[in-house]
Design a protein around this motif. Structure first.
Motif, PDB file in Angstrom:
ATOM      1  N   ALA A  33       0.834  -1.203   0.000  1.00  0.00           N
ATOM      2  CA  ALA A  33       0.000   0.000   0.000  1.00  0.00           C
ATOM      3  C   ALA A  33       0.873   1.259   0.000  1.00  0.00           C
ATOM      4  N   LEU A  34       1.925   1.250   0.824  1.00  0.00           N
ATOM      5  CA  LEU A  34       2.840   2.389   0.858  1.00  0.00           C
ATOM      6  C   LEU A  34       3.543   2.573  -0.487  1.00  0.00           C
ATOM      7  N   ARG A  35       3.899   1.453  -1.121  1.00  0.00           N
ATOM      8  CA  ARG A  35       4.547   1.538  -2.432  1.00  0.00           C
ATOM      9  C   ARG A  35       3.603   2.147  -3.457  1.00  0.00           C
ATOM     10  N   GLN A  36       2.332   1.683  -3.440  1.00  0.00           N
ATOM     11  CA  GLN A  36       1.353   2.246  -4.382  1.00  0.00           C
ATOM     12  C   GLN A  36       1.154   3.737  -4.115  1.00  0.00           C
ATOM     13  N   LYS A  37       1.081   4.090  -2.844  1.00  0.00           N
ATOM     14  CA  LYS A  37       0.919   5.500  -2.488  1.00  0.00           C
ATOM     15  C   LYS A  37       2.136   6.300  -2.933  1.00  0.00           C
ATOM     16  N   ALA A  38       3.323   5.730  -2.725  1.00  0.00           N
ATOM     17  CA  ALA A  38       4.554   6.416  -3.140  1.00  0.00           C
ATOM     18  C   ALA A  38       4.600   6.571  -4.662  1.00  0.00           C
ATOM     19  N   GLU A  39       4.183   5.522  -5.389  1.00  0.00           N
ATOM     20  CA  GLU A  39       4.144   5.619  -6.854  1.00  0.00           C
ATOM     21  C   GLU A  39       3.147   6.688  -7.291  1.00  0.00           C
ATOM     22  N   HIS A  40       1.997   6.730  -6.609  1.00  0.00           N
ATOM     23  CA  HIS A  40       0.988   7.753  -6.919  1.00  0.00           C
ATOM     24  C   HIS A  40       1.562   9.151  -6.653  1.00  0.00           C
ATOM     25  N   ASN A  41       2.190   9.309  -5.475  1.00  0.00           N
ATOM     26  CA  ASN A  41       2.806  10.608  -5.143  1.00  0.00           C
ATOM     27  C   ASN A  41       3.919  10.961  -6.130  1.00  0.00           C
ATOM     28  N   LEU A  42       4.671   9.944  -6.577  1.00  0.00           N
ATOM     29  CA  LEU A  42       5.717  10.178  -7.565  1.00  0.00           C
ATOM     30  C   LEU A  42       5.119  10.669  -8.877  1.00  0.00           C
ATOM     31  N   SER A  43       4.029  10.040  -9.308  1.00  0.00           N
ATOM     32  CA  SER A  43       3.403  10.482 -10.563  1.00  0.00           C
ATOM     33  C   SER A  43       2.867  11.908 -10.418  1.00  0.00           C
ATOM     34  N   ILE A  44       2.303  12.225  -9.251  1.00  0.00           N
ATOM     35  CA  ILE A  44       1.821  13.596  -9.014  1.00  0.00           C
ATOM     36  C   ILE A  44       2.991  14.568  -9.036  1.00  0.00           C
ATOM     37  N   ALA A  45       4.089  14.191  -8.379  1.00  0.00           N
ATOM     38  CA  ALA A  45       5.265  15.062  -8.347  1.00  0.00           C
ATOM     39  C   ALA A  45       5.847  15.250  -9.751  1.00  0.00           C
ATOM     40  N   GLU A  46       5.862  14.163 -10.548  1.00  0.00           N
ATOM     41  CA  GLU A  46       6.359  14.279 -11.929  1.00  0.00           C
ATOM     42  C   GLU A  46       5.461  15.196 -12.745  1.00  0.00           C
ATOM     43  N   ASP A  47       4.127  15.080 -12.549  1.00  0.00           N
ATOM     44  CA  ASP A  47       3.196  15.973 -13.248  1.00  0.00           C
ATOM     45  C   ASP A  47       3.446  17.419 -12.846  1.00  0.00           C
ATOM     46  N   LYS A  48       3.632  17.645 -11.545  1.00  0.00           N
ATOM     47  CA  LYS A  48       3.915  19.005 -11.072  1.00  0.00           C
ATOM     48  C   LYS A  48       5.229  19.509 -11.650  1.00  0.00           C
ATOM     49  N   LEU A  49       6.223  18.638 -11.700  1.00  0.00           N
ATOM     50  CA  LEU A  49       7.515  19.031 -12.262  1.00  0.00           C
ATOM     51  C   LEU A  49       7.376  19.422 -13.730  1.00  0.00           C
ATOM     52  N   ARG A  50       6.609  18.616 -14.481  1.00  0.00           N
ATOM     53  CA  ARG A  50       6.381  18.958 -15.887  1.00  0.00           C
ATOM     54  C   ARG A  50       5.648  20.283 -16.008  1.00  0.00           C
ATOM     55  N   SER A  51       4.639  20.500 -15.150  1.00  0.00           N
ATOM     56  CA  SER A  51       3.906  21.770 -15.224  1.00  0.00           C
ATOM     57  C   SER A  51       4.804  22.935 -14.833  1.00  0.00           C
ATOM     58  N   VAL A  52       5.686  22.721 -13.848  1.00  0.00           N
ATOM     59  CA  VAL A  52       6.630  23.770 -13.457  1.00  0.00           C
ATOM     60  C   VAL A  52       7.602  24.053 -14.602  1.00  0.00           C
ATOM     61  N   GLU A  53       8.071  22.998 -15.264  1.00  0.00           N
ATOM     62  CA  GLU A  53       8.970  23.185 -16.398  1.00  0.00           C
ATOM     63  C   GLU A  53       8.266  23.952 -17.509  1.00  0.00           C
ATOM     64  N   ASN A  54       7.004  23.593 -17.778  1.00  0.00           N
ATOM     65  CA  ASN A  54       6.238  24.314 -18.801  1.00  0.00           C
ATOM     66  C   ASN A  54       6.055  25.768 -18.399  1.00  0.00           C
ATOM     67  N   GLU A  55       5.753  26.003 -17.136  1.00  0.00           N
ATOM     68  CA  GLU A  55       5.568  27.376 -16.635  1.00  0.00           C
ATOM     69  C   GLU A  55       6.874  28.160 -16.747  1.00  0.00           C
ATOM     70  N   CYS A  56       7.992  27.498 -16.431  1.00  0.00           N
ATOM     71  CA  CYS A  56       9.298  28.162 -16.555  1.00  0.00           C
ATOM     72  C   CYS A  56       9.575  28.529 -18.008  1.00  0.00           C
ATOM     73  N   ALA A  57       9.270  27.605 -18.924  1.00  0.00           N
ATOM     74  CA  ALA A  57       9.482  27.897 -20.347  1.00  0.00           C
ATOM     75  C   ALA A  57       8.600  29.061 -20.782  1.00  0.00           C
ATOM     76  N   LYS A  58       7.351  29.066 -20.314  1.00  0.00           N
ATOM     77  CA  LYS A  58       6.434  30.155 -20.664  1.00  0.00           C
ATOM     78  C   LYS A  58       6.950  31.479 -20.091  1.00  0.00           C
ATOM     79  N   LEU A  59       7.377  31.462 -18.827  1.00  0.00           N
ATOM     80  CA  LEU A  59       7.923  32.677 -18.206  1.00  0.00           C
ATOM     81  C   LEU A  59       9.180  33.145 -18.941  1.00  0.00           C
ATOM     82  N   PHE A  60       9.995  32.204 -19.377  1.00  0.00           N
ATOM     83  CA  PHE A  60      11.201  32.551 -20.116  1.00  0.00           C
ATOM     84  C   PHE A  60      10.833  33.239 -21.428  1.00  0.00           C
TER      85      PHE A  60
END
Length: 185
Positions: free
Chosen positions: A75-102
């Motif tokens: 269960a912890l592994r599944q939760k960690a994988e879920h949190n990892l996917s959320i963090a990766e999505d946030k990272l991609r959105s942050v990267e997109n936002e950085c590119a847009k700001l640039f």
């Protein structure tokens, strides 16, 4: 069948101990060996009877605990994988936002650059205009100085010429005539 392996181990252990005793030059007493084996079997039986339930209970509890921990870990592994996917999505959105700001920053920098260049060109035009006006003013001042100087030179030249044409009597007559005109007017 379960108990056979334990019994075989006990027999093997006792046999090794007896063979070690026999290797010292003593003869192997088989009757003694049989009694020892019976003694070991009784001891193991007592241990099994007295502690068997405790061992079974302990092992069953331990097995259940391990299963729970494995399920919890899954269960912890599944939760960690879920949190990892959320963090990766946030990272991609942050990267997109950085590119847009640039890109926005580049556009703003270009706009500022254009404004600065435009202002510089306007200031250059004003400076050129002021320089032209200053040059014209200097030319006008110099022309006025030259005119004044020429006028002085002309007056001085005319005075010399008039003085050279008039003698002393003619000069006095001219002064009197000028004074009489001034007095009568």
């Amino acid at each position: 069948m379960k108990y056979l392996s334990s019994f075989a181990f006990a027999v093997l252990f006792c046999a090794v101990a007896d063979f070690a005793y026999a290797s010292d030059g003593h003869e192997l007493p088989w009757g003694n060996f049989a009694l020892r084996m019976l003694n070991v079997a009784i001891f193991l039986g007592i241990l099994w009877y007295a502690g068997g339930r405790l061992v079974k209970t302990f092992l069953a509890n331990h097995q259940a605990q391990v299963k729970e921990e494995l399920e919890s870990a899954k269960a912890l592994r599944q939760k960690a994988e879920h949190n990892l996917s959320i963090a990766e999505d946030k990272l991609r959105s942050v990267e997109n936002e950085c590119a847009k700001l640039f890109e926005d920053g580049k556009k703003q920098a270009e706009a500022i650059k254009s404004a600065i260049i435009s202002d510089a060109e306007k200031q250059a035009e004003r400076i050129i205009e002021q320089a032209k006006l200053a040059a014209e003013q200097d030319v006008h001042n110099e022309v006025q100085k030259i005119k004044a100087q020429m006028a002085e030179e002309i007056v001085a030249q005319m005075e010399k010429e008039i003085v050279s044409r008039l003698d002393k009597d003619g000069h006095n007559a001219l002064i009197e005539k000028s004074l009489s005109k001034v007095v009568f007017s």
